[in-house]
Scaffold this motif. Sequence first.
Motif, PDB file in Angstrom:
ATOM      1  N   VAL A  63      -4.478  -8.085  -8.869  1.00 22.80           N
ATOM      2  CA  VAL A  63      -5.924  -8.313  -8.918  1.00 22.80           C
ATOM      3  C   VAL A  63      -6.277  -9.620  -8.205  1.00 22.80           C
ATOM      4  N   ALA A  64      -5.533 -10.679  -8.485  1.00 24.19           N
ATOM      5  CA  ALA A  64      -5.801 -11.981  -7.861  1.00 24.19           C
ATOM      6  C   ALA A  64      -5.623 -11.933  -6.345  1.00 24.19           C
ATOM      7  N   ASP A  65      -4.746 -11.049  -5.877  1.00 25.23           N
ATOM      8  CA  ASP A  65      -4.507 -10.890  -4.445  1.00 25.23           C
ATOM      9  C   ASP A  65      -5.630 -10.106  -3.767  1.00 25.23           C
ATOM     10  N   GLY A  66      -6.460  -9.434  -4.566  1.00 24.37           N
ATOM     11  CA  GLY A  66      -7.579  -8.681  -4.007  1.00 24.37           C
ATOM     12  C   GLY A  66      -7.244  -7.261  -3.582  1.00 24.37           C
ATOM     13  N   PHE A  67      -6.024  -6.801  -3.862  1.00 29.70           N
ATOM     14  CA  PHE A  67      -5.666  -5.427  -3.504  1.00 29.70           C
ATOM     15  C   PHE A  67      -6.166  -4.489  -4.593  1.00 29.70           C
ATOM     16  N   VAL A  68      -6.988  -3.523  -4.192  1.00 24.84           N
ATOM     17  CA  VAL A  68      -7.541  -2.546  -5.126  1.00 24.84           C
ATOM     18  C   VAL A  68      -7.039  -1.164  -4.710  1.00 24.84           C
ATOM     19  N   PRO A  69      -5.992  -0.669  -5.365  1.00 25.54           N
ATOM     20  CA  PRO A  69      -5.439   0.616  -4.957  1.00 25.54           C
ATOM     21  C   PRO A  69      -6.326   1.792  -5.349  1.00 25.54           C
ATOM     22  N   ASP A  70      -6.335   2.812  -4.479  1.00 31.78           N
ATOM     23  CA  ASP A  70      -6.973   4.084  -4.812  1.00 31.78           C
ATOM     24  C   ASP A  70      -6.041   4.923  -5.679  1.00 31.78           C
ATOM     25  N   VAL A  71      -4.740   4.754  -5.430  1.00 30.35           N
ATOM     26  CA  VAL A  71      -3.712   5.561  -6.083  1.00 30.35           C
ATOM     27  C   VAL A  71      -2.516   4.678  -6.416  1.00 30.35           C
ATOM     28  N   VAL A  72      -1.929   4.907  -7.574  1.00 30.36           N
ATOM     29  CA  VAL A  72      -0.668   4.280  -7.942  1.00 30.36           C
ATOM     30  C   VAL A  72       0.402   5.365  -7.860  1.00 30.36           C
ATOM     31  N   VAL A  73       1.452   5.112  -7.077  1.00 33.12           N
ATOM     32  CA  VAL A  73       2.537   6.085  -6.907  1.00 33.12           C
ATOM     33  C   VAL A  73       3.826   5.486  -7.455  1.00 33.12           C
ATOM     34  N   ALA A  74       4.438   6.215  -8.384  1.00 33.47           N
ATOM     35  CA  ALA A  74       5.707   5.802  -8.976  1.00 33.47           C
ATOM     36  C   ALA A  74       6.857   6.398  -8.193  1.00 33.47           C
ATOM     37  N   ILE A  75       7.912   5.610  -8.027  1.00 32.11           N
ATOM     38  CA  ILE A  75       9.171   6.158  -7.530  1.00 32.11           C
ATOM     39  C   ILE A  75       9.967   6.569  -8.762  1.00 32.11           C
TER      40      ILE A  75
END
Length: 165
Positions: free
Chosen positions: A24-36
Amino acid sequence: MSAREQLTWEGFGAASRDLSRTIVADGFVPDVVVAIARGGLLPAGAIAYGLGVKNCGTINIEFYTGVGTVLDTPVVLPPELDLAALEGRRVLLVDDVADSGRTLALAVELLHARGADVRSVVIYTKPTTIVQPHYSWKQTDLWIDFPWSWQGSVVEQDAGIAGVG
């Protein structure tokens, strides 16, 4: 027995929240979270909750076959992730550890090839990794006992108890 890194459930909770706050602090807002899968399944779920992201997916990659034993190269297993659906999307790729980094490298390569904007996150990074994840909670050179996997499967345990196998 050699020294091992021990991650407790409480430590896992702290790691997940810390990593979520860092993203969040880095400003990255993902549309999708993908697990390996499998190692990234629990961290991905916890981080998705931490980020408030409901859209999640899984990519199945096998590389480790046991403690310290690996295949020659990582292999994508079915069912396969719909990579075409991720084109142009911001994807947060999650795994438990970047050890050799080969699994992470394969997953990033597959997602980039489909035009996804990928950032990766792991709980642990090892000095041996060929890929540095964007986000990592801790670095270690020890074998890691994760709370969800350190005991092995109940199938293996029960077979040992019953003398079958």
